[in-house]
Design a protein around this motif. Sequence first.
Motif, PDB file in Angstrom:
ATOM      1  N   LEU A  17       0.827  -1.203   0.000  1.00 12.97           N
ATOM      2  CA  LEU A  17       0.000   0.000   0.000  1.00 12.97           C
ATOM      3  C   LEU A  17       0.866   1.260   0.000  1.00 12.97           C
ATOM      4  O   LEU A  17       0.481   2.291  -0.558  1.00 12.97           O
ATOM      5  N   LEU A  18       2.028   1.177   0.632  1.00 10.63           N
ATOM      6  CA  LEU A  18       2.898   2.348   0.694  1.00 10.63           C
ATOM      7  C   LEU A  18       3.618   2.595  -0.625  1.00 10.63           C
ATOM      8  O   LEU A  18       4.298   3.609  -0.777  1.00 10.63           O
ATOM      9  N   ALA A  19       3.481   1.646  -1.574  1.00 12.96           N
ATOM     10  CA  ALA A  19       4.019   1.892  -2.911  1.00 12.96           C
ATOM     11  C   ALA A  19       3.143   2.871  -3.679  1.00 12.96           C
ATOM     12  O   ALA A  19       3.578   3.456  -4.678  1.00 12.96           O
ATOM     13  N   ASN A  20       1.913   3.054  -3.209  1.00 12.17           N
ATOM     14  CA  ASN A  20       1.024   4.058  -3.793  1.00 12.17           C
ATOM     15  C   ASN A  20       1.535   5.444  -3.384  1.00 12.17           C
ATOM     16  O   ASN A  20       1.578   5.761  -2.191  1.00 12.17           O
ATOM     17  N   ARG A  21       1.933   6.258  -4.332  1.00 11.87           N
ATOM     18  CA  ARG A  21       2.560   7.540  -4.000  1.00 11.87           C
ATOM     19  C   ARG A  21       1.615   8.453  -3.229  1.00 11.87           C
ATOM     20  O   ARG A  21       2.059   9.261  -2.411  1.00 11.87           O
ATOM     21  N   HIS A  22       0.312   8.345  -3.470  1.00 14.65           N
ATOM     22  CA  HIS A  22      -0.637   9.176  -2.733  1.00 14.65           C
ATOM     23  C   HIS A  22      -0.697   8.756  -1.261  1.00 14.65           C
ATOM     24  O   HIS A  22      -0.700   9.600  -0.360  1.00 14.65           O
ATOM     25  N   THR A  23      -0.740   7.440  -1.016  1.00 14.17           N
ATOM     26  CA  THR A  23      -0.786   6.959   0.359  1.00 14.17           C
ATOM     27  C   THR A  23       0.502   7.295   1.097  1.00 14.17           C
ATOM     28  O   THR A  23       0.475   7.730   2.260  1.00 14.17           O
ATOM     29  N   ALA A  24       1.637   7.129   0.425  1.00 15.78           N
ATOM     30  CA  ALA A  24       2.920   7.429   1.063  1.00 15.78           C
ATOM     31  C   ALA A  24       3.035   8.916   1.393  1.00 15.78           C
ATOM     32  O   ALA A  24       3.445   9.293   2.497  1.00 15.78           O
ATOM     33  N   ALA A  25       2.660   9.767   0.429  1.00 19.45           N
ATOM     34  CA  ALA A  25       2.716  11.215   0.679  1.00 19.45           C
ATOM     35  C   ALA A  25       1.701  11.617   1.742  1.00 19.45           C
ATOM     36  O   ALA A  25       1.983  12.439   2.618  1.00 19.45           O
ATOM     37  N   GLY A  26       0.502  11.013   1.672  1.00 19.87           N
ATOM     38  CA  GLY A  26      -0.514  11.310   2.675  1.00 19.87           C
ATOM     39  C   GLY A  26      -0.051  10.931   4.069  1.00 19.87           C
ATOM     40  O   GLY A  26      -0.264  11.667   5.037  1.00 19.87           O
ATOM     41  N   ALA A  27       0.606   9.773   4.192  1.00 18.84           N
ATOM     42  CA  ALA A  27       1.129   9.353   5.492  1.00 18.84           C
ATOM     43  C   ALA A  27       2.147  10.362   6.017  1.00 18.84           C
ATOM     44  O   ALA A  27       2.154  10.699   7.203  1.00 18.84           O
ATOM     45  N   GLY A  28       2.974  10.877   5.118  1.00 21.56           N
ATOM     46  CA  GLY A  28       3.984  11.856   5.530  1.00 21.56           C
ATOM     47  C   GLY A  28       3.376  13.149   6.028  1.00 21.56           C
ATOM     48  O   GLY A  28       3.767  13.662   7.087  1.00 21.56           O
ATOM     49  N   VAL A  29       2.397  13.679   5.297  1.00 21.24           N
ATOM     50  CA  VAL A  29       1.823  14.967   5.706  1.00 21.24           C
ATOM     51  C   VAL A  29       0.926  14.813   6.939  1.00 21.24           C
ATOM     52  O   VAL A  29       0.809  15.742   7.739  1.00 21.24           O
ATOM     53  N   ILE A  30       0.308  13.643   7.098  1.00 25.54           N
ATOM     54  CA  ILE A  30      -0.477  13.388   8.311  1.00 25.54           C
ATOM     55  C   ILE A  30       0.437  13.371   9.532  1.00 25.54           C
ATOM     56  O   ILE A  30       0.111  13.940  10.583  1.00 25.54           O
ATOM     57  N   LEU A  31       1.598  12.740   9.396  1.00 31.71           N
ATOM     58  CA  LEU A  31       2.546  12.703  10.506  1.00 31.71           C
ATOM     59  C   LEU A  31       3.033  14.112  10.853  1.00 31.71           C
ATOM     60  O   LEU A  31       3.103  14.480  12.033  1.00 31.71           O
ATOM     61  N   VAL A  32       3.349  14.911   9.839  1.00 25.38           N
ATOM     62  CA  VAL A  32       3.801  16.286  10.086  1.00 25.38           C
ATOM     63  C   VAL A  32       2.699  17.105  10.753  1.00 25.38           C
ATOM     64  O   VAL A  32       2.960  17.874  11.684  1.00 25.38           O
ATOM     65  N   TYR A  33       1.463  16.927  10.290  1.00 31.18           N
ATOM     66  CA  TYR A  33       0.344  17.643  10.911  1.00 31.18           C
ATOM     67  C   TYR A  33       0.212  17.260  12.385  1.00 31.18           C
ATOM     68  O   TYR A  33      -0.001  18.119  13.246  1.00 31.18           O
ATOM     69  N   GLY A  34       0.323  15.959  12.676  1.00 33.49           N
ATOM     70  CA  GLY A  34       0.226  15.522  14.066  1.00 33.49           C
ATOM     71  C   GLY A  34       1.326  16.110  14.930  1.00 33.49           C
ATOM     72  O   GLY A  34       1.096  16.473  16.083  1.00 33.49           O
ATOM     73  N   LEU A  35       2.519  16.218  14.381  1.00 37.78           N
ATOM     74  CA  LEU A  35       3.655  16.761  15.129  1.00 37.78           C
ATOM     75  C   LEU A  35       3.513  18.253  15.407  1.00 37.78           C
ATOM     76  O   LEU A  35       4.133  18.769  16.346  1.00 37.78           O
ATOM     77  N   THR A  36       2.737  18.949  14.605  1.00 37.63           N
ATOM     78  CA  THR A  36       2.732  20.418  14.658  1.00 37.63           C
ATOM     79  C   THR A  36       1.349  21.007  14.942  1.00 37.63           C
ATOM     80  O   THR A  36       1.006  21.265  16.094  1.00 37.63           O
ATOM     81  N   LEU A  37       0.549  21.214  13.904  1.00 41.73           N
ATOM     82  CA  LEU A  37      -0.705  21.951  14.076  1.00 41.73           C
ATOM     83  C   LEU A  37      -1.700  21.244  14.985  1.00 41.73           C
ATOM     84  O   LEU A  37      -2.510  21.896  15.646  1.00 41.73           O
ATOM     85  N   GLN A  38      -1.645  19.915  15.029  1.00 43.27           N
ATOM     86  CA  GLN A  38      -2.553  19.180  15.916  1.00 43.27           C
ATOM     87  C   GLN A  38      -2.315  19.546  17.377  1.00 43.27           C
ATOM     88  O   GLN A  38      -3.220  19.433  18.207  1.00 43.27           O
ATOM     89  N   CYS A  39      -1.109  20.000  17.703  1.00 47.02           N
ATOM     90  CA  CYS A  39      -0.753  20.322  19.087  1.00 47.02           C
ATOM     91  C   CYS A  39      -1.128  21.747  19.486  1.00 47.02           C
ATOM     92  O   CYS A  39      -1.123  22.063  20.690  1.00 47.02           O
ATOM     93  N   VAL A  40      -1.432  22.595  18.524  1.00 52.38           N
ATOM     94  CA  VAL A  40      -1.658  24.014  18.818  1.00 52.38           C
ATOM     95  C   VAL A  40      -2.802  24.235  19.809  1.00 52.38           C
ATOM     96  O   VAL A  40      -2.667  25.052  20.734  1.00 52.38           O
ATOM     97  N   PRO A  41      -3.950  23.565  19.675  1.00 48.88           N
ATOM     98  CA  PRO A  41      -5.034  23.810  20.640  1.00 48.88           C
ATOM     99  C   PRO A  41      -4.637  23.561  22.093  1.00 48.88           C
ATOM    100  O   PRO A  41      -5.133  24.236  22.997  1.00 48.88           O
ATOM    101  N   TYR A  42      -3.752  22.601  22.321  1.00 45.78           N
ATOM    102  CA  TYR A  42      -3.291  22.344  23.693  1.00 45.78           C
ATOM    103  C   TYR A  42      -2.612  23.594  24.266  1.00 45.78           C
ATOM    104  O   TYR A  42      -2.878  23.996  25.408  1.00 45.78           O
ATOM    105  N   PHE A  43      -1.759  24.213  23.476  1.00 39.99           N
ATOM    106  CA  PHE A  43      -1.032  25.388  23.957  1.00 39.99           C
ATOM    107  C   PHE A  43      -1.947  26.616  24.034  1.00 39.99           C
ATOM    108  O   PHE A  43      -1.731  27.489  24.878  1.00 39.99           O
ATOM    109  N   LEU A  44      -2.955  26.665  23.189  1.00 38.76           N
ATOM    110  CA  LEU A  44      -3.951  27.732  23.313  1.00 38.76           C
ATOM    111  C   LEU A  44      -4.686  27.614  24.647  1.00 38.76           C
ATOM    112  O   LEU A  44      -4.951  28.619  25.312  1.00 38.76           O
ATOM    113  N   THR A  45      -5.024  26.383  25.032  1.00 34.97           N
ATOM    114  CA  THR A  45      -5.695  26.171  26.316  1.00 34.97           C
ATOM    115  C   THR A  45      -4.841  26.679  27.472  1.00 34.97           C
ATOM    116  O   THR A  45      -5.336  27.360  28.383  1.00 34.97           O
ATOM    117  N   LEU A  46      -3.551  26.348  27.454  1.00 32.86           N
ATOM    118  CA  LEU A  46      -2.651  26.814  28.507  1.00 32.86           C
ATOM    119  C   LEU A  46      -2.571  28.338  28.524  1.00 32.86           C
ATOM    120  O   LEU A  46      -2.540  28.956  29.595  1.00 32.86           O
TER     121      LEU A  46
END
Length: 226
Positions: free
Chosen positions: A14-43
Amino acid sequence: MEARGRDPLLPPRLLANRHTAAGAGVILVYGLTLQCVPYFLTLHFQDVLGYDALQSGLAFLGPTLAITAGNLAAERLIPRLGLRGTLILGMVVGATGTAVLAWRLSADGSYLGLLAGVVGFGLGAGLWFSTMFILASTGVAPREQGVVSGLSSTLLQAGSAAGLAVLVAVAGHETTGLTGEALRAATAGGLRSALLVAAVVSVAGVAVTAALRPAARAQATLADRA
């Protein structure tokens, strides 16, 4: 073991599919960054601005409405810009909004002062969030959509856990042993640093997305998903 199994939980092909591989990469980056912003807004709302739980909840109407607007805009932009163009736009807007949000964070600031950054972050997050899951599932057979969905959700949660671990360490670096007004000022400074790191790292998603050919249009996407 997954590669050798007759019925693997995650077929490596499945990871040979370039869309799935790229999607996995950008999902991971989103989780590392923008997904965390609401936590810091709460603080920031509670520990720096002194909001109670109800006031903090009301303050989140701003980013919530902005994220919703980004979700709805993605639906209209994907047919025009394609998945690649919409993702890059969401990343740029989200990173810029997060950077502006960090710049406006201060112990003597106000909610109105944060509004431009909140809106930019929310619009970018909404565009990015919707599009990355469509990208990951593009070109995947209907019987394997659930596998890709599970992979995407796992990467998002793993990225969020790792991102929070790092960003919380950045935010709390200068607050040890402080109390009162000194702690409040140091907390604002630490949150500002954490959001700046998140904004900078989120730009890595552009590099992942840029590897995709711009031919990934919504018409093809929807046909693949149907």
